[in-house]
Design an enzyme around this catalytic site. Sequence first.
Site, PDB file in Angstrom:
ATOM      1  N   ARG A  15       0.832  -1.215   0.000  1.00 39.80           N
ATOM      2  CA  ARG A  15       0.000   0.000   0.000  1.00 39.80           C
ATOM      3  C   ARG A  15       0.859   1.253   0.000  1.00 39.80           C
ATOM      4  NH1 ARG A  15      -3.349  -0.328   5.019  1.00 39.80           N
ATOM      5  NH2 ARG A  15      -1.457  -1.361   5.707  1.00 39.80           N
ATOM      6  N   ASN A  34      -6.297  -2.561   2.503  1.00 42.13           N
ATOM      7  CA  ASN A  34      -6.278  -4.011   2.650  1.00 42.13           C
ATOM      8  C   ASN A  34      -7.711  -4.523   2.718  1.00 42.13           C
ATOM      9  OD1 ASN A  34      -3.503  -4.397   2.726  1.00 42.13           O
ATOM     10  ND2 ASN A  34      -3.384  -4.276   4.944  1.00 42.13           N
TER      11      ASN A  34
END
EC number: 3.6.1.7
Length: 90
Positions: A15, A34
Site C-alpha cells: 500500500r 487491505n
Amino acid sequence: MTAWVRGRVQGVGFRWWTRVRALEIGGLTGSASNLADGRVQVDAYGDRARCALLLDWLRNGDTPGRVDGVTEIWRPSDRATAPAEGFAIK
C-alpha cells in the site's frame, strides 16, 4: 479507477509503495486499502492516462511482495466523492 490486486500484497509495504507511485505520477487522489480476503483495493481518481500508468505499475512494476493478478473497473470520475487531495493508506 478501482483495481483489486491479488497475490502476496499484504504485510509487505504494498500500500505504501502504491501511494508513493501515485504521488510520483501526480494529479491523482485516492487510497489503497487491505481487504479481508488478502487483496489490496486501489481507488484512483484523476485523468485516465495517469490512472492507466498507475495500473501498469501495479501489474508490471517492481512491487513489494508478489502480484498474481490485477482486476480493474473504470468509471466516470465523480468529483463529489473523490478525495480533494492526497493518496491515503487505509
